[in-house]
Enzyme design. Structure first.
Site, mmCIF file in Angstrom:
data_model
loop_
_atom_site.group_PDB
_atom_site.id
_atom_site.type_symbol
_atom_site.label_atom_id
_atom_site.label_comp_id
_atom_site.label_asym_id
_atom_site.label_seq_id
_atom_site.Cartn_x
_atom_site.Cartn_y
_atom_site.Cartn_z
ATOM 1 C CB SER A 130 -0.777 0.253 1.315
ATOM 2 O OG SER A 130 -1.534 1.059 1.410
ATOM 3 N N GLY A 189 -3.769 3.734 0.957
ATOM 4 C CA GLY A 189 -4.638 3.663 1.968
ATOM 5 C C GLY A 189 -5.748 4.706 1.903
ATOM 6 C CG LEU A 212 -2.843 7.868 5.454
ATOM 7 C CD1 LEU A 212 -3.754 7.746 6.730
ATOM 8 C CD2 LEU A 212 -3.035 6.507 4.743
ATOM 9 C CG ASN A 265 -3.836 0.137 3.500
ATOM 10 O OD1 ASN A 265 -4.122 1.243 4.054
ATOM 11 N ND2 ASN A 265 -2.900 -0.851 4.045
ATOM 12 C CB CYS A 279 -0.268 5.865 8.746
ATOM 13 S SG CYS A 279 0.447 7.299 7.856
ATOM 14 C CB ILE A 321 7.567 -3.578 9.937
ATOM 15 C CG1 ILE A 321 8.823 -3.618 8.714
ATOM 16 C CG2 ILE A 321 7.832 -4.544 11.006
ATOM 17 C CD1 ILE A 321 10.192 -3.106 9.457
ATOM 18 C CB THR A 358 7.649 3.310 7.326
ATOM 19 O OG1 THR A 358 6.433 4.211 7.743
ATOM 20 C CG2 THR A 358 7.800 3.226 5.869
ATOM 21 N N GLY A 399 8.783 -4.959 4.451
ATOM 22 C CA GLY A 399 9.921 -4.128 4.796
ATOM 23 C C GLY A 399 11.230 -4.317 4.194
#
Lengths: 305, 259
Positions: free
Chosen positions: A24, A49, A76, A102, A132, A193, A195, A245
């Site tokens: 996403s 997202g 976002l 998402n 986020c 994960i 970020t 990740g």
């Protein structure tokens, strides 16, 4: 065309022809990448997202290069859930790939509303962003505590029968505890994960490189953190784990799957090479053919010391 | 094909000013699809992000693209060290909206500031003698493309901040003089945002249409990551448009600048 016969994965009740899913926020709603390859080559797509209504996101600069990675702070930006359902989802559903919505909200009601709307669509799965790092009033506030993660899981769970995958933040003390809290409230899967919160400063101006001051670190720099966290979470829960990740190659995909991921998302690597997801899939296919195995056999196959 | 990813040879490379390089890439399929005002996103070995660089020349017959870039950091430094015969990995041609070219007999004023000059050359070549090209640079050592602009047939006005080449002063002073003499049909501009902001005001006051090419730090280059935003007005509301997909060229009245 890749031979995908060895790559199929059943994940949270959904069949993926291969485990590679663009992450996403790195792949828009997919259309932009059809210039490079048919979307049917992908196991699935986790779309940008989506929030309850349109968001402009943060001011630029939103991106900064870092050693073996990058920081972003998009915040976002998206056209809102109604636009997604009316304009993007019907098109994506014709592409013979799994469509993962998402979603993110700034409060519990927003998560509920979005999930209820998606429940009435033919979207295949809902990935719930509670991590986020770039929105002040949102997501991450829930993702950094077991109570917050449990609260949002419970609300989304009660709003939809779709498979629910909670996307977890690495900016926590014990990600395994957060994953267990999500599992206890009925999550079908977890993805991790998101970020790692980071910051760069331009020493000539004294200004942070990102207008949002801080942003999310991704790319190969975070890959070992992702492998470690996937391994810890996979050992802590009985629901499937989607790993991401810094995955940039088929070898990385094998590694994170050995740690316990049965689905793999690819993000920042797409900026370096938009062909990355397809190259990884081809590499995995060759790997399985050479070793004469089914890919799902390597999930969690790490032999810890 | 709108755009593609591919690996192509560099067929010519030379330094054209201090830390500024001129490179021609043989990429027939990309050149065939390329339009004025678009850019290429170039991969640099060892760096996570590609470098977006505007297209300075499109030769559809020879199948080549020409780019001119300035060394701004380690990535562009590495790019500048590639030599003729080596390969580059590019995603191109990118940019959902390039410069809109009117009929060749219309009058155009074309303004480039510094490394904002390269994307203006194809516009000058289109309008030829009906164009006035105003190029601005810090000083004589940064001047590029003057011979190319002259060969396009356009009238050229060179400005430097310190007067070490051409006239002393900013491109906006030269534009003011042009607008006093004759009202053009369109103004095109690319350069620093302070320059663009002033040019947009001048165009508005003169009642002349104006298109500007913008720059922002970029990720994917195709509209997937949403990082390269600029503030615009769309349907009466503020909208953060994406330089890579919605631009890089915008109509002057769409663009909002920070105060």
């Amino acid at each position: 065309m890749t031979d995908m016969t060895r790559l199929g994965i059943d994940f949270a009740g959904v069949h993926f022809k291969n485990p590679i899913v663009p992450a996403s926020g790195t792949f828009g709603y997919g259309k932009e990448f059809e210039e490079f390859y048919p979307l049917s080559e992908l196991g699935g797509i986790s779309v940008k997202g989506t929030t309850g209504s349109r968001r402009n996101g943060n001011l630029p600069p939103r991106i900064a290069e870092t050693p073996s990675g990058m920081l972003n702070s998009v915040g976002l930006q998206n056209p809102g859930i109604d636009h997604f359902i009316a304009e993007e989802l019907p098109y994506l559903k014709t592409k013979d790939t799994v469509v993962i919505a998402n979603i993110a909200g700034s409060d519990a009601d927003e998560y509920r509303t979005i999930a209820e709307k998606l429940d009435k669509t033919d979207v295949d799965m809902i990935e719930v962003n509670i991590s986020c790092p770039n929105v002040k009033a949102g997501g991450a506030a829930f993702g950094v505590s077991c109570d917050g993660a449990a609260q949002i899981t419970k609300i989304v769970r009660s709003a939809t029968k779709k498979p629910v995958m909670m996307k977890l933040s690495p900016n926590v003390t014990s990600i395994a505890d957060i994953a267990k809290a999500c599992e206890a409230e009925g999550a079908d899967a977890v993805s991790l994960i998101n970020t790692l919160l980071g910051m760069r400063i331009d020493i000539r101006t004294g200004r942070p490189v990102l207008h949002n001051n801080v942003g999310g670190l991704s790319g190969p720099a975070v890959f070992p953190v992702a492998v470690r966290m996937v391994w810890q979470v996979a050992n802590a829960v009985n629901i499937p784990v989607c790993g991401m990740g810094g995955v940039s190659s088929w070898e990385d995909a094998v590694e994170i799957m050995m740690a316990g991921a049965s689905l793999v998302q690819v993000g920042a690597a797409i900026f370096n090479d938009p062909m990355t997801p397809v190259k990884i899939t081809e590499g995995l296919s060759e790997y399985c053919r050479t070793k004469d195995i089914m890919l799902k056999d390597i999930v969690g196959a790490v032999k810890p010391w | 094909m709108k755009y593609t990813q591919g690996i192509y040879p560099i067929i010519r490379k030379k330094a054209v000013a201090a830390e500024i390089y001129d490179m021609t890439i043989s990429c027939p399929d990309v050149a065939a699809a390329a339009m004025c005002g678009q850019f290429v996103n170039i991969k640099v070995d060892g760096f996570m992000l590609r470098r977006p660089i505007s297209i300075c020349g499109i030769d559809k017959e020879k199948g080549t693209l020409r780019i001119i870039f300035e060394v701004r950091g380690k990535g562009t430094k590495a790019l500048s060290q590639l030599s003729e015969g080596q390969l580059v990995d590019i995603v191109a041609p990118l940019g959902g909206r390039g410069f809109e070219l009117l009929e060749k007999d219309k009058k155009a004023v074309i303004i480039g500031g510094g490394i904002g000059n390269p994307p203006m050359l194809p516009i000058a070549q289109h309008y030829g003698k009906n164009a006035v090209v105003i190029s601005g640079f810090r000083n004589a050592s940064a001047v590029i493309l003057q011979q190319d602009f002259k060969e396009s047939g356009a009238e050229t006005i060179l400005c430097t901040d310190d007067g070490s080449a051409g006239r002393k002063g900013f491109v906006t002073d030269a534009l003011a003089d042009c607008l006093k003499k004759e009202k053009p049909d369109i103004i095109y501009a690319c350069g620093p945002s302070v320059m663009l902001k002033r040019i947009i005001e001048q165009a508005k006051n003169a009642g002349v249409r104006c298109q500007v090419s913008l720059e922002e730090r970029m990720g994917c280059g195709v509209g997937g990551c949403l990082v390269c935003v600029c503030r615009t007005i769309r349907d009466g509301e503020e909208y953060y448009a994406h330089v890579c997909k919605d631009g890089p060229v915008f109509e002057a009245e769409e663009v909002l600048f920070d105060d």
